[in-house]
Design a protein around this motif. Structure first.
Motif, PDB file in Angstrom:
ATOM      1  N   LEU A  44      32.523  53.535  31.179  1.00  0.00           N
ATOM      2  CA  LEU A  44      31.694  52.368  31.458  1.00  0.00           C
ATOM      3  C   LEU A  44      30.341  52.754  32.028  1.00  0.00           C
ATOM      4  O   LEU A  44      29.383  51.986  31.925  1.00  0.00           O
ATOM      5  CB  LEU A  44      32.414  51.424  32.434  1.00  0.00           C
ATOM      6  N   ASP A  80      40.271  43.273  31.385  1.00  0.00           N
ATOM      7  CA  ASP A  80      39.487  44.159  32.241  1.00  0.00           C
ATOM      8  C   ASP A  80      40.150  44.339  33.605  1.00  0.00           C
ATOM      9  O   ASP A  80      40.068  43.460  34.464  1.00  0.00           O
ATOM     10  CB  ASP A  80      38.076  43.563  32.393  1.00  0.00           C
ATOM     11  N   THR A 131      38.224  49.455  37.862  1.00  0.00           N
ATOM     12  CA  THR A 131      37.431  49.528  39.078  1.00  0.00           C
ATOM     13  C   THR A 131      37.039  50.977  39.297  1.00  0.00           C
ATOM     14  O   THR A 131      37.686  51.888  38.757  1.00  0.00           O
ATOM     15  CB  THR A 131      38.196  48.970  40.291  1.00  0.00           C
ATOM     16  N   ASP A 163      31.803  49.073  38.758  1.00  0.00           N
ATOM     17  CA  ASP A 163      32.131  47.677  39.021  1.00  0.00           C
ATOM     18  C   ASP A 163      30.983  46.714  38.745  1.00  0.00           C
ATOM     19  O   ASP A 163      31.218  45.519  38.598  1.00  0.00           O
ATOM     20  CB  ASP A 163      32.599  47.521  40.470  1.00  0.00           C
ATOM     21  N   LYS A 201      30.364  47.087  34.142  1.00  0.00           N
ATOM     22  CA  LYS A 201      30.894  45.798  33.684  1.00  0.00           C
ATOM     23  C   LYS A 201      29.834  44.978  32.954  1.00  0.00           C
ATOM     24  O   LYS A 201      30.130  44.279  31.975  1.00  0.00           O
ATOM     25  CB  LYS A 201      31.447  45.007  34.876  1.00  0.00           C
ATOM     26  N   TYR A 231      38.012  37.207  27.022  1.00  0.00           N
ATOM     27  CA  TYR A 231      37.797  38.266  28.009  1.00  0.00           C
ATOM     28  C   TYR A 231      38.534  37.864  29.285  1.00  0.00           C
ATOM     29  O   TYR A 231      38.265  36.812  29.871  1.00  0.00           O
ATOM     30  CB  TYR A 231      36.305  38.422  28.286  1.00  0.00           C
ATOM     31  N   PHE A 238      39.220  38.784  33.109  1.00  0.00           N
ATOM     32  CA  PHE A 238      38.623  39.565  34.196  1.00  0.00           C
ATOM     33  C   PHE A 238      39.417  39.381  35.480  1.00  0.00           C
ATOM     34  O   PHE A 238      39.697  38.252  35.891  1.00  0.00           O
ATOM     35  CB  PHE A 238      37.177  39.132  34.422  1.00  0.00           C
ATOM     36  N   LYS A 251      32.141  41.504  42.571  1.00  0.00           N
ATOM     37  CA  LYS A 251      33.172  40.766  41.830  1.00  0.00           C
ATOM     38  C   LYS A 251      32.721  39.325  41.575  1.00  0.00           C
ATOM     39  O   LYS A 251      32.894  38.799  40.468  1.00  0.00           O
ATOM     40  CB  LYS A 251      34.486  40.774  42.616  1.00  0.00           C
ATOM     41  N   THR A 282      30.027  39.232  38.971  1.00  0.00           N
ATOM     42  CA  THR A 282      30.580  39.461  37.638  1.00  0.00           C
ATOM     43  C   THR A 282      31.236  38.191  37.108  1.00  0.00           C
ATOM     44  O   THR A 282      31.125  37.873  35.919  1.00  0.00           O
ATOM     45  CB  THR A 282      31.592  40.615  37.664  1.00  0.00           C
TER      46      THR A 282
END
Length: 391
Positions: A128, A146, A149, A160, A164, A179, A181, A199, A202
């Motif tokens: 990633l 997903d 981490t 992260d 992402k 997706y 998450f 988080k 995201t």
């Protein structure tokens, strides 16, 4: 349609908010087809800052996914990101058991994830932190799950956040149809903690991208308690705890995986934010007491005052090479406050058609663990006595 996304975060300081500062703001540019990365209040205040963007073309809508004319992507085709982790491996096992065609995105490393291949999954190497490696892993994939981490030794933002963003961007561009998450419960309430802020960012980024998705917030894993408390007690080593009354509703990752696939097949869950929590919230002291009772021996507990963690965090923030340690200590500080990581599950159980009695309790989980371990230790001890006989 073009999406403009930043190749990197501006500054590390943009993640450290003062108590009175606002949360990350989300805004669109003049063009409705252009998605701009969120900027914190500290970033918007710095007018001189110039953001760097990379353009990704997403031809067609997210619903039109074809490898070639007349060759639709199978709904059972999934990509699991973070497949070697505590939750990721349970997601893979559950998916294979339910007949999904599972592909696992794994970073190249000296010790390959052979156990995933042994289970029947396909393993593809990608990273990633290297966006150019991502698109090939998404070819022929219907759903991305997903679980990834960053590693403890990595800066939190590398995987992260930046990783992402690249993954979500590619998923949108290649027409991924769903997706999933995994986030953290209460992440929206702690902007001062980099991991939780990321988080939450995201979550909003996925939502604003228009990518069909499900967001699942988690409280804590029962599996993590084995290495943290159960094993040290059995080995008569120190068990580290705090003097804070934090309560966490731990959940078995096998239950999380099962509920995830139930949600994945439920069209009424599309676009929703769910929280998965265990049947009861536990303090550190209660977990240690339970382990002591099941192990039949006392724990050697070393208590770390919350004030020490706070001082250590402040100290490490002064040095660039320890700033990532400070970021992770910030998360530890939340876990040593009076926060309750739990949520009512009745509505979620009703939505998913799940009976609460089918969710394993922490007592049952740890009881099964200690019963199996103590039996194995007893068998090993019996075998060693037999080999000690000399003729």
């Amino acid at each position: 349609m073009a999406f403009r996304l930043p190749t990197q975060l501006a500054t590390r300081g943009s993640f450290h908010h003062h108590r009175n500062s606002t949360a990350l703001s989300w805004r669109r540019t003049l063009s409705p087809d252009t998605l701009l990365i969120p900027s914190s209040s500290s970033l918007t205040a710095k007018k001189s800052h110039v953001q760097q963007f990379v353009t990704c073309s997403a031809g067609g809508s997210a619903q039109a996914v074809n490898l070639a004319p007349g060759t639709p992507v199978r709904p059972t085709s999934i990509l699991v990101v973070g497949a070697t982790g505590t939750l990721g491996r349970q997601i893979v096992r559950r998916a294979l058991d339910e007949g999904y065609d599972v592909r696992c995105l794994v970073r190249p490393r000296p010790a390959p994830a052979d156990f995933l291949r042994d289970w029947g999954a396909t393993v593809v190497n990608a990273d990633l932190s290297k966006p150019e490696t991502i698109p090939a892993t998404l070819v022929g994939v219907h759903t991305v799950i997903d679980c990834a981490t960053g590693r403890p030794e990595e800066p939190i933002k590398t995987v992260d956040w930046e990783g992402k963003v690249a993954l979500i961007q590619c998923a949108k561009a290649m027409g991924i149809q769903k997706y999933v998450f995994f986030s953290i419960h209460n992440c929206d309430k702690h902007p001062e903690v980099p991991l939780m802020e990321i988080k939450y960012c995201t979550e909003k980024f996925i939502q604003d991208s228009g990518l069909p998705h499900i967001t699942i917030r988690l409280c804590g894993f029962m599996q993590g308690l084995i290495g943290q408390y159960a094993v040290p007690i059995l080995e008569e080593k120190s068990v580290w705890g705090t003097d804070a009354p934090t309560r966490i509703a731990y959940m078995d990752t096998q239950d999380i995986a099962r509920l995830t696939f139930i949600a994945l097949r439920n069209e009424n869950v599309n676009g929703k934010l769910l929280t998965f929590a265990g049947p009861r919230a536990w303090t550190t002291q209660e977990v240690i007491a339970l382990c002591e009772r099941l192990a039949g021996q006392d724990a050697n507990v070393t208590t770390v005052p919350v004030t020490i963690l706070r001082f250590t965090r402040q100290l490490t923030r002064f040095f660039e090479w320890t700033s990532d340690v400070a970021d992770r200590l910030a998360f530890s500080e939340v876990l040593t406050s009076d926060t309750v990581f739990s949520a009512p599950m009745t509505e979620t159980y009703n939505l998913l058609g799940v009976d609460s009695k089918d969710i394993i309790t922490l007592e049952k989980y740890l009881q099964d663990y200690f019963t199996n371990i103590l039996k194995k230790l007893k068998d090993i001890k019996a075998q060693s006595k037999q080999t000690d006989i000399i003729f």
